[in-house]
Design a protein around this motif. Structure first.
Motif, PDB file in Angstrom:
ATOM      1  N   ALA A  91       0.856  -1.193   0.000  1.00  0.00           N
ATOM      2  CA  ALA A  91       0.000   0.000   0.000  1.00  0.00           C
ATOM      3  C   ALA A  91       0.888   1.237   0.000  1.00  0.00           C
ATOM      4  O   ALA A  91       2.084   1.154   0.276  1.00  0.00           O
ATOM      5  N   ALA A  92       0.278   2.399  -0.306  1.00  0.00           N
ATOM      6  CA  ALA A  92       0.975   3.684  -0.295  1.00  0.00           C
ATOM      7  C   ALA A  92       0.561   4.402   0.993  1.00  0.00           C
ATOM      8  O   ALA A  92      -0.544   4.930   1.082  1.00  0.00           O
ATOM      9  N   TRP A  93       1.439   4.398   1.983  1.00  0.00           N
ATOM     10  CA  TRP A  93       1.083   4.859   3.326  1.00  0.00           C
ATOM     11  C   TRP A  93       1.276   6.365   3.468  1.00  0.00           C
ATOM     12  O   TRP A  93       2.285   6.913   3.020  1.00  0.00           O
ATOM     13  N   HIS A  94       0.320   6.990   4.145  1.00  0.00           N
ATOM     14  CA  HIS A  94       0.382   8.436   4.396  1.00  0.00           C
ATOM     15  C   HIS A  94      -0.668   8.734   5.451  1.00  0.00           C
ATOM     16  O   HIS A  94      -1.712   8.071   5.493  1.00  0.00           O
ATOM     17  N   LYS A  95      -0.439   9.756   6.278  1.00  0.00           N
ATOM     18  CA  LYS A  95      -1.418  10.017   7.336  1.00  0.00           C
ATOM     19  C   LYS A  95      -2.782  10.430   6.790  1.00  0.00           C
ATOM     20  O   LYS A  95      -3.777  10.379   7.502  1.00  0.00           O
ATOM     21  N   GLY A  96      -2.851  10.841   5.514  1.00  0.00           N
ATOM     22  CA  GLY A  96      -4.133  11.219   4.926  1.00  0.00           C
ATOM     23  C   GLY A  96      -4.966  10.044   4.437  1.00  0.00           C
ATOM     24  O   GLY A  96      -6.050  10.238   3.899  1.00  0.00           O
ATOM     25  N   MET A  97      -4.485   8.823   4.616  1.00  0.00           N
ATOM     26  CA  MET A  97      -5.187   7.662   4.049  1.00  0.00           C
ATOM     27  C   MET A  97      -6.340   7.183   4.929  1.00  0.00           C
ATOM     28  O   MET A  97      -6.348   7.419   6.138  1.00  0.00           O
ATOM     29  N   TYR A  98      -7.286   6.507   4.302  1.00  0.00           N
ATOM     30  CA  TYR A  98      -8.319   5.780   5.042  1.00  0.00           C
ATOM     31  C   TYR A  98      -7.698   4.528   5.675  1.00  0.00           C
ATOM     32  O   TYR A  98      -6.750   3.965   5.150  1.00  0.00           O
ATOM     33  N   CYS A  99      -8.247   4.114   6.771  1.00  0.00           N
ATOM     34  CA  CYS A  99      -7.868   2.920   7.571  1.00  0.00           C
ATOM     35  C   CYS A  99      -6.391   2.853   7.913  1.00  0.00           C
ATOM     36  O   CYS A  99      -5.840   1.763   8.036  1.00  0.00           O
ATOM     37  N   LEU A 100      -5.800   4.027   8.144  1.00  0.00           N
ATOM     38  CA  LEU A 100      -4.416   4.073   8.642  1.00  0.00           C
ATOM     39  C   LEU A 100      -4.289   3.313   9.956  1.00  0.00           C
ATOM     40  O   LEU A 100      -3.294   2.655  10.222  1.00  0.00           O
ATOM     41  N   ASN A 101      -5.292   3.441  10.843  1.00  0.00           N
ATOM     42  CA  ASN A 101      -5.248   2.773  12.148  1.00  0.00           C
ATOM     43  C   ASN A 101      -5.822   1.364  12.086  1.00  0.00           C
ATOM     44  O   ASN A 101      -5.998   0.738  13.122  1.00  0.00           O
ATOM     45  N   GLY A 102      -6.132   0.880  10.888  1.00  0.00           N
ATOM     46  CA  GLY A 102      -6.767  -0.423  10.784  1.00  0.00           C
ATOM     47  C   GLY A 102      -8.275  -0.293  10.763  1.00  0.00           C
ATOM     48  O   GLY A 102      -8.819   0.792  10.517  1.00  0.00           O
ATOM     49  N   THR A 103      -8.965  -1.373  11.006  1.00  0.00           N
ATOM     50  CA  THR A 103     -10.429  -1.393  10.864  1.00  0.00           C
ATOM     51  C   THR A 103     -11.115  -1.927  12.126  1.00  0.00           C
ATOM     52  O   THR A 103     -12.207  -2.478  12.070  1.00  0.00           O
ATOM     53  N   ILE A 104     -10.464  -1.734  13.262  1.00  0.00           N
ATOM     54  CA  ILE A 104     -11.124  -2.032  14.545  1.00  0.00           C
ATOM     55  C   ILE A 104     -11.411  -0.696  15.208  1.00  0.00           C
ATOM     56  O   ILE A 104     -10.474   0.046  15.514  1.00  0.00           O
ATOM     57  N   PRO A 105     -12.720  -0.362  15.383  1.00  0.00           N
ATOM     58  CA  PRO A 105     -13.045   0.966  15.917  1.00  0.00           C
ATOM     59  C   PRO A 105     -12.313   1.250  17.234  1.00  0.00           C
ATOM     60  O   PRO A 105     -12.270   0.395  18.122  1.00  0.00           O
ATOM     61  N   GLY A 106     -11.688   2.433  17.302  1.00  0.00           N
ATOM     62  CA  GLY A 106     -11.052   2.864  18.546  1.00  0.00           C
ATOM     63  C   GLY A 106      -9.682   2.250  18.807  1.00  0.00           C
ATOM     64  O   GLY A 106      -9.069   2.532  19.829  1.00  0.00           O
ATOM     65  N   PHE A 107      -9.174   1.427  17.911  1.00  0.00           N
ATOM     66  CA  PHE A 107      -7.879   0.770  18.130  1.00  0.00           C
ATOM     67  C   PHE A 107      -6.872   1.262  17.099  1.00  0.00           C
ATOM     68  O   PHE A 107      -7.137   1.211  15.901  1.00  0.00           O
ATOM     69  N   ASP A 108      -5.728   1.745  17.578  1.00  0.00           N
ATOM     70  CA  ASP A 108      -4.674   2.237  16.687  1.00  0.00           C
ATOM     71  C   ASP A 108      -3.690   1.096  16.419  1.00  0.00           C
ATOM     72  O   ASP A 108      -2.753   0.881  17.185  1.00  0.00           O
ATOM     73  N   ASN A 109      -3.913   0.366  15.351  1.00  0.00           N
ATOM     74  CA  ASN A 109      -3.104  -0.816  15.037  1.00  0.00           C
ATOM     75  C   ASN A 109      -1.826  -0.409  14.310  1.00  0.00           C
ATOM     76  O   ASN A 109      -1.835  -0.137  13.110  1.00  0.00           O
ATOM     77  N   GLN A 110      -0.726  -0.387  15.043  1.00  0.00           N
ATOM     78  CA  GLN A 110       0.564   0.033  14.474  1.00  0.00           C
ATOM     79  C   GLN A 110       1.061  -0.936  13.400  1.00  0.00           C
ATOM     80  O   GLN A 110       1.932  -0.609  12.610  1.00  0.00           O
ATOM     81  N   ASN A 111       0.537  -2.148  13.434  1.00  0.00           N
ATOM     82  CA  ASN A 111       0.957  -3.182  12.472  1.00  0.00           C
ATOM     83  C   ASN A 111      -0.126  -3.509  11.464  1.00  0.00           C
ATOM     84  O   ASN A 111      -0.134  -4.592  10.896  1.00  0.00           O
TER      85      ASN A 111
END
Ligand code: NAG
Ligand code: NAG
Ligand code: NAG
Ligand code: NAG
Length: 290
Positions: free
Chosen positions: A21-41
């Motif tokens: 993927a092309a990663w950037h803070k402006g992207m959708y689902c940067l934190n993953g797809t679990i509500p409220g969880f910031d998935n670094q991996n």
């Protein structure tokens, strides 16, 4: 026999290896797809799209990426006439957006590889899963833009490819040109979308991922023309779709805008990538305006 072989061999790799993927803070689902969880991996953004109905592949809805917008104020900024940079990786953990970047390398898998990275006998590189045999054979990637702030209002026709980067994805850092005439976005921004169709080396899938974006430093009053589907024109550039072009929607259960059969010039099955096989020039697409 070539397609069968690549299918069997890389189909397996497709299940076991990350894609890109092309990663950037402006992207959708940067934190993953679990509500409220910031998935670094997270690698939710990474999963490729193949043989899905449009309701699933459009904007990467198949795993609900489109339901996780970036944080307020986080935009992919597009400086008119300048450049912007994203990071290719198979997992957010291998970018500077996780762990202060300590698991990054020059490459999308966090490891070191030679400049002329390739596998023996023109084999496919599978880690990182670049879907290519070497840099010169990498198919090319793009960003497209739609002048709406509402993801639900984006259509194939109002989403025009505005920049192309040949021979990518390859290394982690990727820098794209922005047309000088790209006009400013509405106050809440535009939607930008990343795209890639690999040139063989695995399941013939495609990649589509949304971002919130903003054009900066633009005084342009031009309008992006409605985007037309690209057409296969390898070897006969006069027959290519000219001007504003749609992204490539290919090998899905429905919603395709290009259907291919037969073989391309290099003897492999036709693969409609973001390159001159479909009339996409490298760099800023300066011919997309009304
Ligand atoms: C992602 O997680 C970070 C850290 O918890 C948080 O600051 C940010 O707002 C989250 N982004 C979204 C879109 O939820
Ligand atoms: C890659 O470059 C290295 C160093 O120049 C060289 O030794 C090696 O043979 C090259 N490999 C290929 C596959 O071209
Ligand atoms: C890159 O890969 C293509 C396809 O496998 C091959 O034809 C070409 O010779 C390779 N180029 C280099 C520089 O190794
Ligand atoms: C756009 O800008 C140019 C140059 O400033 C001007 O001549 C033209 O009238 C403008 N067009 C519109 C539609 O505002």
């Amino acid at each position: 026999m070539i397609p069968l072989l690549t299918f069997a061999f890389l189909g397996l790799a497709g299940l076991t290896q990350a894609h890109i993927a092309a990663w950037h803070k402006g992207m959708y689902c940067l934190n993953g797809t679990i509500p409220g969880f910031d998935n670094q991996n997270t690698n939710d953004a990474v999963n490729p799209l193949f043989n899905l109905p449009k309701s699933q592949w459009w904007m990467h809805h198949n795993n609900k990426c489109d339901e996780f917008p970036p944080a307020p104020g986080d935009f992919l900024e597009l400086p008119a006439g300048g450049t912007f940079t994203v990071e290719f990786a198979g997992n957010r953990g291998q970018t500077t957006l996780s762990f202060d970047g300590k698991f990054t390398s020059e490459w999308p898998d966090g490891h070191d590889h030679p400049e002329n990275f390739s596998m023996p006998h023109n084999g496919c590189i599978t880690s990182p899963n670049l879907h290519t045999t070497n840099q010169s054979d990498a198919a090319g990637t793009v960003f497209a833009i739609s002048y709406t702030s509402d993801l639900a209002e984006v259509t194939p026709e109002n989403l025009a490819v505005f920049t192309v980067l040949y021979h990518t994805p390859w290394k982690r850092i990727a820098t794209y040109e922005v047309p000088a005439d790209l006009p400013p976005c509405p106050p809440d921004g535009c939607i930008a979308v990343f795209g890639w169709v690999p040139n063989g080396c695995g399941i013939p899938n495609m990649y589509m991922h949304p971002y919130r974006s903003k054009v900066t430093g633009s005084k342009s009053n031009k309008t992006v023309a409605p985007a037309k589907p690209p057409t296969w024109c390898e070897g006969t550039p006069s027959t290519c779709t000219k001007g504003s072009k749609q992204m490539v929607f290919w090998n899905q259960a429905d919603g395709n805008n290009i259907v291919t059969s037969g073989w391309q010039a290099d003897g492999a099955p036709k693969s409609p990538g973001y390159n001159m096989k479909l009339g996409f020039q490298n760099g800023a697409q300066n011919d997309i305006f009304l």
